[in-house]
Motif scaffolding. Structure first.
Motif, PDB file in Angstrom:
ATOM      1  N   ASN A 184      40.523  46.594  34.656  1.00 51.31           N
ATOM      2  CA  ASN A 184      39.736  47.668  35.267  1.00 51.31           C
ATOM      3  C   ASN A 184      38.556  47.960  34.363  1.00 51.31           C
ATOM      4  OD1 ASN A 184      41.346  48.276  37.598  1.00 51.31           O
ATOM      5  ND2 ASN A 184      42.881  49.042  36.168  1.00 51.31           N
ATOM      6  N   PRO A 185      37.353  47.680  34.833  1.00 53.61           N
ATOM      7  CA  PRO A 185      36.189  47.796  33.959  1.00 53.61           C
ATOM      8  C   PRO A 185      35.849  49.243  33.596  1.00 53.61           C
ATOM      9  CG  PRO A 185      35.652  46.676  36.032  1.00 53.61           C
ATOM     10  CD  PRO A 185      37.011  47.265  36.188  1.00 53.61           C
ATOM     11  N   PHE A 186      35.257  49.411  32.440  1.00 50.86           N
ATOM     12  CA  PHE A 186      34.686  50.707  32.048  1.00 50.86           C
ATOM     13  C   PHE A 186      33.421  50.385  31.248  1.00 50.86           C
ATOM     14  CE2 PHE A 186      37.917  49.503  28.961  1.00 50.86           C
ATOM     15  CZ  PHE A 186      37.291  49.676  27.730  1.00 50.86           C
ATOM     16  N   PRO A 187      32.507  51.323  31.113  1.00 46.93           N
ATOM     17  CA  PRO A 187      31.214  51.025  30.492  1.00 46.93           C
ATOM     18  C   PRO A 187      31.351  50.468  29.071  1.00 46.93           C
ATOM     19  CG  PRO A 187      31.174  53.182  31.541  1.00 46.93           C
ATOM     20  CD  PRO A 187      32.583  52.703  31.620  1.00 46.93           C
ATOM     21  N   HIS A 188      30.551  49.446  28.778  1.00 46.03           N
ATOM     22  CA  HIS A 188      30.483  48.819  27.451  1.00 46.03           C
ATOM     23  C   HIS A 188      31.795  48.186  26.999  1.00 46.03           C
ATOM     24  CE1 HIS A 188      26.825  51.087  27.502  1.00 46.03           C
ATOM     25  NE2 HIS A 188      27.480  52.233  27.480  1.00 46.03           N
ATOM     26  N   SER A 189      32.654  47.828  27.924  1.00 49.19           N
ATOM     27  CA  SER A 189      33.938  47.243  27.501  1.00 49.19           C
ATOM     28  C   SER A 189      33.738  45.825  26.983  1.00 49.19           C
ATOM     29  CB  SER A 189      34.918  47.217  28.674  1.00 49.19           C
ATOM     30  OG  SER A 189      34.518  46.237  29.620  1.00 49.19           O
ATOM     31  N   GLY A 190      32.735  45.133  27.530  1.00 55.33           N
ATOM     32  CA  GLY A 190      32.525  43.739  27.128  1.00 55.33           C
ATOM     33  C   GLY A 190      33.460  42.765  27.850  1.00 55.33           C
ATOM     34  N   TYR A 191      34.283  43.271  28.761  1.00 53.88           N
ATOM     35  CA  TYR A 191      35.198  42.386  29.504  1.00 53.88           C
ATOM     36  C   TYR A 191      34.912  42.463  31.003  1.00 53.88           C
ATOM     37  CZ  TYR A 191      38.083  42.212  25.275  1.00 53.88           C
ATOM     38  OH  TYR A 191      38.541  42.028  24.009  1.00 53.88           O
ATOM     39  N   GLU A 192      35.381  41.430  31.712  1.00 55.67           N
ATOM     40  CA  GLU A 192      35.227  41.427  33.169  1.00 55.67           C
ATOM     41  C   GLU A 192      36.558  41.135  33.851  1.00 55.67           C
ATOM     42  OE1 GLU A 192      31.891  39.009  34.759  1.00 55.67           O
ATOM     43  OE2 GLU A 192      31.365  38.845  32.626  1.00 55.67           O
ATOM     44  N   ARG A 193      36.640  41.564  35.095  1.00 53.65           N
ATOM     45  CA  ARG A 193      37.831  41.257  35.887  1.00 53.65           C
ATOM     46  C   ARG A 193      37.698  39.825  36.417  1.00 53.65           C
ATOM     47  NH1 ARG A 193      39.271  45.193  40.833  1.00 53.65           N
ATOM     48  NH2 ARG A 193      39.373  46.631  39.087  1.00 53.65           N
ATOM     49  N   PRO A 194      38.758  39.038  36.342  1.00 52.53           N
ATOM     50  CA  PRO A 194      38.685  37.664  36.868  1.00 52.53           C
ATOM     51  C   PRO A 194      38.495  37.667  38.382  1.00 52.53           C
ATOM     52  CG  PRO A 194      40.673  37.992  35.549  1.00 52.53           C
ATOM     53  CD  PRO A 194      40.082  39.341  35.763  1.00 52.53           C
ATOM     54  N   SER A 195      38.076  36.530  38.919  1.00 56.29           N
ATOM     55  CA  SER A 195      37.943  36.400  40.377  1.00 56.29           C
ATOM     56  C   SER A 195      39.340  36.418  41.000  1.00 56.29           C
ATOM     57  CB  SER A 195      37.281  35.063  40.706  1.00 56.29           C
ATOM     58  OG  SER A 195      38.161  34.015  40.330  1.00 56.29           O
ATOM     59  N   ASN A 196      39.383  36.717  42.294  1.00 54.21           N
ATOM     60  CA  ASN A 196      40.678  36.712  42.976  1.00 54.21           C
ATOM     61  C   ASN A 196      41.343  35.347  42.899  1.00 54.21           C
ATOM     62  OD1 ASN A 196      40.498  39.361  43.568  1.00 54.21           O
ATOM     63  ND2 ASN A 196      39.748  39.069  45.663  1.00 54.21           N
ATOM     64  N   ASN A 197      40.517  34.299  42.922  1.00 49.39           N
ATOM     65  CA  ASN A 197      41.064  32.939  42.810  1.00 49.39           C
ATOM     66  C   ASN A 197      41.751  32.722  41.479  1.00 49.39           C
ATOM     67  OD1 ASN A 197      40.614  31.867  45.246  1.00 49.39           O
ATOM     68  ND2 ASN A 197      38.630  30.902  44.721  1.00 49.39           N
ATOM     69  N   ALA A 198      41.095  33.170  40.419  1.00 49.52           N
ATOM     70  CA  ALA A 198      41.686  32.995  39.085  1.00 49.52           C
ATOM     71  C   ALA A 198      42.989  33.783  38.980  1.00 49.52           C
ATOM     72  CB  ALA A 198      40.692  33.442  38.012  1.00 49.52           C
ATOM     73  N   ILE A 199      42.998  34.972  39.571  1.00 49.19           N
ATOM     74  CA  ILE A 199      44.216  35.806  39.530  1.00 49.19           C
ATOM     75  C   ILE A 199      45.347  35.093  40.276  1.00 49.19           C
ATOM     76  CG2 ILE A 199      45.249  37.999  40.294  1.00 49.19           C
ATOM     77  CD1 ILE A 199      42.391  39.229  39.972  1.00 49.19           C
ATOM     78  N   ARG A 200      45.004  34.554  41.469  1.00 52.26           N
ATOM     79  CA  ARG A 200      46.028  33.874  42.274  1.00 52.26           C
ATOM     80  C   ARG A 200      46.553  32.635  41.558  1.00 52.26           C
ATOM     81  NH1 ARG A 200      43.353  33.228  47.024  1.00 52.26           N
ATOM     82  NH2 ARG A 200      43.229  35.482  47.042  1.00 52.26           N
ATOM     83  N   ARG A 201      45.634  31.895  40.930  1.00 53.16           N
ATOM     84  CA  ARG A 201      46.033  30.675  40.217  1.00 53.16           C
ATOM     85  C   ARG A 201      47.006  31.022  39.086  1.00 53.16           C
ATOM     86  NH1 ARG A 201      40.869  28.476  37.836  1.00 53.16           N
ATOM     87  NH2 ARG A 201      41.442  30.059  36.325  1.00 53.16           N
TER      88      ARG A 201
END
Ligand code: SAH
Length: 370
Positions: free
Chosen positions: A302-319
């Motif tokens: 779950n993103p928040f400002p300046h975290s430096g991370y991103e949520r993976p795509s739904n495909n990556a999550i499913r894989r």
């Protein structure tokens, strides 16, 4: 100036402690049961409303005791039914409590500390540092406040809160006594009467405290794993440098084994794009957990400002999920809830006061660890 004796706050006392309290003021044991029910089943904080308690005892109680919940700063309801309370605790900081309805289940996510000392790299609570431990009244007070807002009686079939997870702000095992007392009240029939399987303590992995926990209570346990090897986990969950994977997994296995019945560890794994969500990570995880009786809960970041991370795509999550599935694990993906009111995992920031105390907390943590 005469010293003012502080009143005892009955809200945070377990049944045993309440019995002791009544003995200390020369009253019988059954009073503890009566008063407990008024407080937790009916949400009463005024002794005069406790109608099966004599007027004389009501007055005696009012002179030396109180039932005081934490102050509610705000209450928000999300479009998906999730509710969030911001609660001010004695230290002046604010913490958050979140209620997540899902079919017949209602899960309350409870905070144990204002801020957190463990500094996991992707957690917004961790970014604020540590401010204070919540008292047992402030922890159970969150359940009390939520329960009152629904007007349903806990421990009845109409209860709104069926599950509690210690997954709000803070590391529950670093506020051990208060958390154990509050969880004891969650389980008690005169408290909230929730099944021990439906109260879950989540930890980043303070291994010795997991062993200590098993001496006190038999609630469900969740481990915030987030990485399948020590090198990566050291960068995401710094407490791993002190208690590496094998040490913490061994402690979890002992905890689960001691529960004796068919109980499972929950593995929480926050998926961070290109950091811990690659096929090789899923494969390592399959291997790492092969002799751990567990279920895996994937949490897309779950993103928040300046975290430096991103949520993976739904495909990556499913894989990732598929690889674990094929490895024989039961896997769920925790869909973000209450995002419109900033109530999702890792978005709980409260409002922590006095960040300078953070370094003092690190020292305290080191002491616990040593
Ligand atoms: N300190 C305890 C309790 C926090 S539980 C623990 O670490 O287990 C909250 C869960 O949400 C933890 O697994 C935590 O690592 C995870 N989390 C924290 N920040 C997150 C974020 N931004 N996105 C998704 N999950 C997050």
């Amino acid at each position: 100036m005469t010293a003012v004796t502080e009143k005892v706050n009955l809200l945070g006392l377990t049944r045993e402690q309440l019995v002791e309290f009544f003995a200390s003021i020369g009253e019988k044991k059954f009073r503890a049961d009566q008063v407990m029910k008024w407080i937790h089943h009916f949400g009463v904080d005024d002794f005069t409303a406790m109608t099966n308690v004599s007027k004389a005892l009501q007055e005696k109680l009012a002179a030396c005791a109180e039932v005081r919940g934490p102050e509610i700063v705000s209450e928000d309801i999300s479009s998906d039914g999730t509710r969030k309370w911001v609660i001010r605790v004695a230290s002046g900081s604010c913490v958050e409590t979140v209620y997540i309805p899902q079919g017949t289940r209602g899960t309350l996510c409870v905070s144990s500390q204002a801020g957190c000392a463990l500094d996991c790299s992707f957690c917004s609570t961790g970014k604020q540092g540590f401010n204070s431990d919540l008292t047992s009244a402030e922890i159970i007070g969150q359940v009390w406040i939520a329960s009152k807002s629904f007007g349903s009686i806990p421990a009845s079939s109409e209860r709104a809160i069926t599950n509690v997870v210690m997954m709000g702000m803070g590391e529950p095992l670093l506020n051990f006594d208060n958390v154990v007392n509050a969880m004891t009240l969650m389980l008690d029939d005169f408290g909230y009467g929730i099944s021990k399987r439906k109260v879950t303590l989540s930890t980043a992995g303070v291994a010795p405290m997991i062993d200590k926990l098993s001496e006190h209570i038999d609630v469900s346990l969740a481990l915030s794993l987030h990485a399948p090897n020590d090198a990566l986990r050291n960068t995401l969950v710094p407490v791993n440098k002190k208690y590496p994977l094998q040490v913490v997994l061994d402690a979890c296995k002992r905890y689960i084994a001691k529960l004796g019945e068919k109980r499972y560890l929950t593995i929480e794994y926050t998926l961070l794009k290109d950091v811990n969500d690659l096929p090789e990570h899923a494969e390592q995880l399959v291997e790492l957990l092969k002799d751990v009786p567990c279920k895996v809960n994937l949490i897309p970041f779950n993103p928040f400002p300046h975290s430096g991370y991103e949520r993976p795509s739904n495909n990556a999550i499913r894989r990732f999920q598929d690889t674990l599935h094929h490895g024989g694990y039961s896997v769920t993906v925790r869909m973000p809830r209450g995002e419109d009111i900033d109530a999702a995992c890792g978005q709980l920031v409260g409002q922590v006061q006095d960040r300078t105390r953070r370094s003092a907390r690190y020292i305290a943590v080191r002491e616990i660890e040593n």
